[in-house]
Design a protein around this motif. Structure first.
Motif, PDB file in Angstrom:
ATOM      1  N   ARG A  93      -8.283 -19.314  -1.802  1.00 32.73           N
ATOM      2  CA  ARG A  93      -7.937 -20.149  -2.790  1.00 32.73           C
ATOM      3  C   ARG A  93      -7.309 -21.486  -2.449  1.00 32.73           C
ATOM      4  N   GLU A  94      -6.507 -21.521  -1.244  1.00 35.56           N
ATOM      5  CA  GLU A  94      -5.886 -22.489  -0.709  1.00 35.56           C
ATOM      6  C   GLU A  94      -6.864 -23.559  -0.318  1.00 35.56           C
ATOM      7  N   VAL A  95      -8.229 -23.115   0.191  1.00 33.86           N
ATOM      8  CA  VAL A  95      -9.179 -24.042   0.936  1.00 33.86           C
ATOM      9  C   VAL A  95      -9.928 -24.359  -0.395  1.00 33.86           C
ATOM     10  N   LEU A  96     -10.088 -23.642  -1.410  1.00 34.53           N
ATOM     11  CA  LEU A  96     -11.140 -23.950  -2.336  1.00 34.53           C
ATOM     12  C   LEU A  96     -10.563 -24.626  -3.493  1.00 34.53           C
ATOM     13  N   ASP A  97     -11.123 -25.956  -3.756  1.00 33.78           N
ATOM     14  CA  ASP A  97     -10.667 -26.805  -4.769  1.00 33.78           C
ATOM     15  C   ASP A  97     -11.721 -26.213  -6.215  1.00 33.78           C
ATOM     16  N   ARG A  98     -11.039 -25.471  -6.968  1.00 32.58           N
ATOM     17  CA  ARG A  98     -11.564 -24.734  -8.205  1.00 32.58           C
ATOM     18  C   ARG A  98     -12.095 -25.756  -9.086  1.00 32.58           C
ATOM     19  N   ASP A  99     -11.581 -27.237  -8.982  1.00 31.12           N
ATOM     20  CA  ASP A  99     -12.207 -28.185 -10.186  1.00 31.12           C
ATOM     21  C   ASP A  99     -13.608 -28.668  -9.656  1.00 31.12           C
ATOM     22  N   LEU A 100     -13.997 -28.433  -8.359  1.00 32.51           N
ATOM     23  CA  LEU A 100     -15.248 -29.095  -7.829  1.00 32.51           C
ATOM     24  C   LEU A 100     -16.328 -28.306  -8.415  1.00 32.51           C
ATOM     25  N   PRO A 101     -17.361 -28.944  -8.911  1.00 35.00           N
ATOM     26  CA  PRO A 101     -18.637 -28.004  -9.597  1.00 35.00           C
ATOM     27  C   PRO A 101     -19.277 -27.240  -8.272  1.00 35.00           C
ATOM     28  N   TRP A 102     -19.432 -28.132  -7.108  1.00 32.93           N
ATOM     29  CA  TRP A 102     -20.361 -27.368  -6.105  1.00 32.93           C
ATOM     30  C   TRP A 102     -19.431 -26.066  -5.510  1.00 32.93           C
ATOM     31  N   VAL A 103     -18.235 -26.042  -5.518  1.00 36.20           N
ATOM     32  CA  VAL A 103     -17.516 -25.132  -5.149  1.00 36.20           C
ATOM     33  C   VAL A 103     -17.315 -23.774  -6.116  1.00 36.20           C
ATOM     34  N   GLN A 104     -17.507 -24.159  -7.384  1.00 36.63           N
ATOM     35  CA  GLN A 104     -17.767 -23.033  -8.608  1.00 36.63           C
ATOM     36  C   GLN A 104     -19.108 -22.709  -8.408  1.00 36.63           C
ATOM     37  N   LEU A 105     -20.195 -23.625  -8.183  1.00 41.91           N
ATOM     38  CA  LEU A 105     -21.793 -23.233  -7.994  1.00 41.91           C
ATOM     39  C   LEU A 105     -21.848 -22.279  -6.920  1.00 41.91           C
ATOM     40  N   GLY A 106     -21.255 -22.660  -5.733  1.00 41.39           N
ATOM     41  CA  GLY A 106     -21.300 -21.720  -4.383  1.00 41.39           C
ATOM     42  C   GLY A 106     -20.761 -20.386  -4.714  1.00 41.39           C
ATOM     43  N   SER A 107     -19.591 -20.517  -5.249  1.00 44.11           N
ATOM     44  CA  SER A 107     -18.795 -19.263  -5.438  1.00 44.11           C
ATOM     45  C   SER A 107     -19.554 -18.231  -6.123  1.00 44.11           C
ATOM     46  N   GLY A 108     -20.067 -18.820  -7.247  1.00 45.95           N
ATOM     47  CA  GLY A 108     -20.885 -17.898  -8.237  1.00 45.95           C
ATOM     48  C   GLY A 108     -22.009 -17.248  -7.729  1.00 45.95           C
ATOM     49  N   ALA A 109     -22.812 -18.197  -6.789  1.00 46.34           N
ATOM     50  CA  ALA A 109     -24.005 -18.078  -6.282  1.00 46.34           C
ATOM     51  C   ALA A 109     -23.552 -16.795  -5.247  1.00 46.34           C
ATOM     52  N   LEU A 110     -22.887 -16.966  -4.245  1.00 44.59           N
ATOM     53  CA  LEU A 110     -22.433 -15.994  -3.196  1.00 44.59           C
ATOM     54  C   LEU A 110     -21.966 -14.930  -3.843  1.00 44.59           C
ATOM     55  N   THR A 111     -21.429 -14.575  -4.919  1.00 42.42           N
ATOM     56  CA  THR A 111     -20.810 -13.247  -5.623  1.00 42.42           C
ATOM     57  C   THR A 111     -21.958 -12.700  -6.129  1.00 42.42           C
ATOM     58  N   SER A 112     -23.028 -13.398  -6.746  1.00 38.00           N
ATOM     59  CA  SER A 112     -24.388 -12.665  -7.335  1.00 38.00           C
ATOM     60  C   SER A 112     -24.963 -12.196  -6.043  1.00 38.00           C
TER      61      SER A 112
END
Lengths: 247, 155
Positions: B87-106
């Motif tokens: 979480r320290e590295v990931l900026d939760r407000d960036l759409p590509w971070v959200q997209l990447g995290s969601g895709a990788l979890t799936s």
């Protein structure tokens, strides 16, 4: 990681009870979906009506033909002194949910142990075999579909009478679900369009229609038997009501 | 209170995931809402709470599926631990971070499923499609939930 999967994945009393708790928690939300039916366009309803009218005509013709065949069959059975064929004792159920995951194929029905449903019971509809019951609670049951790779059915080719094992093809990207019948005698003369039924071995009663052969080829790895691709008789996307064979 | 609302949200998302028809024109793909929710709670809540909710989400999904019970809970649990750790590295407000995290979890949940159902080129392709759709859903979910929290405040 592996121990977790083995511990919870196995049908132990603890994992079973935990699963039932989550099924009971989730089912009221699943049933809420009944209050928001998907609205269909007039055009699609008209098309569906036309399809059903056509199907009705074909079925009427088949009933007349089969009625005569049935009477002939009865006469022959009496002549041969065979035991009268008993029909299955079934419980009708409504489909209330599908599989929540992309990688398994199952449906949830609104009948459970209170209605006499137990695990490993055959489930079918008027078109043919649908699958078998997997996990049963008091009021609901989950049905493993024939198209799931974990659903193995002892099958029989209708014309050649060759036995084999039918199961779903792996959870791949597909526009229409398929099944594969393996361990079929390599010398059997199998033709496309031949019917496939349950053999009566295992949990499925004999004679339930599974589907028709779409392709047959020699097993590429061993060459010792044939692999037969089956087009299931049931349209799994449109299943709304099912029958559970309780006896 | 927030945890109870989150659990109710998870159960509704699991039920919705089960009830929604598959996208047959896209190879019978099913939309997955739970990985998106897990990414949201992992990038929003404390590690312990996020992990507990991820386990609840996985078990809810497995209970409404023919999957071996606990397999999705394991995948989602690992995802929650990894995301909260980063979480320290990931900026939760960036759409590509959200997209990447969601895709990788799936994708993680799909890889776990492949241990049981086997793997093929078709399954890999489907995994990519599902991953992309889940990533897109994650971005939409972040927007909707963050907007709701901004309007109604932090419960």
């Amino acid at each position: 990681m592996v121990s977790w999967v083995i511990f919870l994945g196995q049908p132990t009393a603890f994992s079973g009870k935990l699963r039932m708790v989550f099924v009971q928690l989730g089912t009221p939300f699943v049933k809420l979906g009944d209050y928001f039916p998907f609205v269909q366009s007039r055009r699609s309803l008209a098309k569906r009506n036309q399809e059903l009218t056509h199907e009705n005509d074909i079925l009427r013709q088949q009933i007349q033909t089969l009625g005569e065949t049935g009477r002939e069959n009865l006469r022959l059975q009496q002549l041969l002194g065979l035991k009268e064929h008993t029909s299955f004792h079934t419980v009708a159920a409504r489909v209330i949910g599908r599989d929540a995951s992309n990688w398994w194929k199952s449906i949830q029905i609104d009948r459970g142990s209170e209605d006499g449903v137990r695990t490993n019971m055959a489930v079918l509809n008027t078109d043919g075999l649908i699958g078998k019951t997997l996990a049963v609670t008091r009021g609901e049951a989950r049905v493993l579909l024939l198209t799931d790779p974990n659903c193995k059915v002892s099958a029989l080719l209708q014309d050649t009478r060759e036995p084999g094992v039918a199961s779903g093809v792996e959870a791949a990207f597909s526009f229409s679900p398929r099944c594969l019948m393996t361990y079929v005698n390599r010398d059997a003369k199998v033709k496309a369009g031949e019917g496939v039924i349950t053999s009566g071995l295992g949990v499925f009663p004999k004679g339930i229609f599974i589907g028709v052969v779409s392709r047959a080829q020699l097993n590429k790895q061993t060459g010792m038997y044939q692999d037969i691709e089956i087009k299931p008789a049931v349209d799994f996307r449109r299943v709304e009501e099912v029958l559970v064979v309780v006896e | 209170m927030t945890t109870l609302i989150a659990i109710a949200g998870i159960l509704i998302a699991a039920a919705l995931q089960e009830r929604m028809p598959t996208l047959w024109w896209l190879g019978s793909v099913r939309l997955e809402f739970l990985p998106a929710l897990i990414v949201y709670v992992s990038l929003t809540m404390h590690r312990g709470r996020a992990l507990a909710l991820a386990l609840v989400a996985g078990m809810a999904q497995d209970a409404l599926s023919a999957a071996p019970f606990g397999i999705s809970a394991l995948a989602y649990g690992i995802a929650a631990v990894l995301i909260t750790g980063l979480r320290e590295v990931l900026d939760r407000d960036l759409p590509w971070v959200q997209l990447g995290s969601g895709a990788l979890t799936s994708v993680g949940a799909a890889l776990m499923a492949f241990f049981v159902v086997g793997i093929s080129f078709g399954a890999l392709f489907k995994m990519c499609v599902v991953g992309f759709l889940t990533g897109t859903l994650t971005v939409m979910l972040f927007f909707a939930l963050d907007y709701s929290r901004m309007v109604w405040g932090n419960a």
